[in-house]
Design a protein around this motif. Structure first.
Motif, mmCIF file in Angstrom:
data_model
loop_
_atom_site.group_PDB
_atom_site.id
_atom_site.type_symbol
_atom_site.label_atom_id
_atom_site.label_comp_id
_atom_site.label_asym_id
_atom_site.label_seq_id
_atom_site.Cartn_x
_atom_site.Cartn_y
_atom_site.Cartn_z
ATOM 1 N N ARG A 37 0.834 -1.208 0.000
ATOM 2 C CA ARG A 37 0.000 0.000 0.000
ATOM 3 C C ARG A 37 0.868 1.256 0.000
ATOM 4 O O ARG A 37 0.563 2.234 -0.690
ATOM 5 C CB ARG A 37 -0.925 -0.001 1.208
ATOM 6 C CG ARG A 37 -2.073 -0.966 1.064
ATOM 7 C CD ARG A 37 -3.081 -0.829 2.206
ATOM 8 N NE ARG A 37 -3.959 -1.984 2.196
ATOM 9 C CZ ARG A 37 -3.873 -3.008 3.038
ATOM 10 N NH1 ARG A 37 -2.975 -2.991 3.997
ATOM 11 N NH2 ARG A 37 -4.702 -4.024 2.953
ATOM 12 N N PRO A 42 -1.386 -2.543 -5.528
ATOM 13 C CA PRO A 42 -2.634 -3.094 -4.981
ATOM 14 C C PRO A 42 -2.454 -4.521 -4.461
ATOM 15 O O PRO A 42 -1.628 -5.278 -4.976
ATOM 16 C CB PRO A 42 -3.596 -3.069 -6.166
ATOM 17 C CG PRO A 42 -2.723 -3.116 -7.368
ATOM 18 C CD PRO A 42 -1.455 -2.399 -6.987
ATOM 19 N N ARG A 55 -7.837 -1.661 -3.844
ATOM 20 C CA ARG A 55 -8.228 -0.380 -4.451
ATOM 21 C C ARG A 55 -9.685 -0.421 -4.882
ATOM 22 O O ARG A 55 -10.411 0.552 -4.727
ATOM 23 C CB ARG A 55 -7.349 -0.069 -5.654
ATOM 24 C CG ARG A 55 -5.946 0.312 -5.287
ATOM 25 C CD ARG A 55 -5.166 0.681 -6.518
ATOM 26 N NE ARG A 55 -3.797 0.999 -6.159
ATOM 27 C CZ ARG A 55 -2.849 1.235 -7.033
ATOM 28 N NH1 ARG A 55 -3.124 1.186 -8.332
ATOM 29 N NH2 ARG A 55 -1.635 1.516 -6.650
ATOM 30 N N SER A 59 -12.524 2.005 -3.320
ATOM 31 C CA SER A 59 -13.162 3.005 -4.171
ATOM 32 C C SER A 59 -14.631 2.722 -4.461
ATOM 33 O O SER A 59 -15.364 3.612 -4.837
ATOM 34 C CB SER A 59 -12.403 3.126 -5.493
ATOM 35 O OG SER A 59 -12.498 1.923 -6.222
#
Length: 67
Positions: A37, A42, A55, A59
């Motif tokens: 990270r 990822p 990710r 998101s």
């Protein structure tokens, strides 16, 4: 190929050693994930049979990623 069957562990010392090894492995995985990270790499996971990255999870909601 026939799957092998294993006898359950009944020796407390063996079980304790296995748990210690698992704890060491868990710490190593968490450190590697944190390093990834920090470097912007990822981490990928299999959730419900679907491969997603952290990710994607951060998101979007899992329901959106799954569909």
């Amino acid at each position: 190929m026939k799957q092998q069957t294993f006898e359950p562990v009944t020796d407390a010392a063996v079980l304790r050693e296995a748990m210690d090894m698992m704890a060491i492995g868990n710490v190593a995985v968490h450190r590697a994930q944190a390093t990834n990270r920090a470097l912007g790499i990822p981490n990928y996971y299999s959730i419900g049979g679907h491969v997603v990255s952290d990710r994607d999870i951060d998101s979007q909601s899992f329901r959106t990623v799954k569909e």
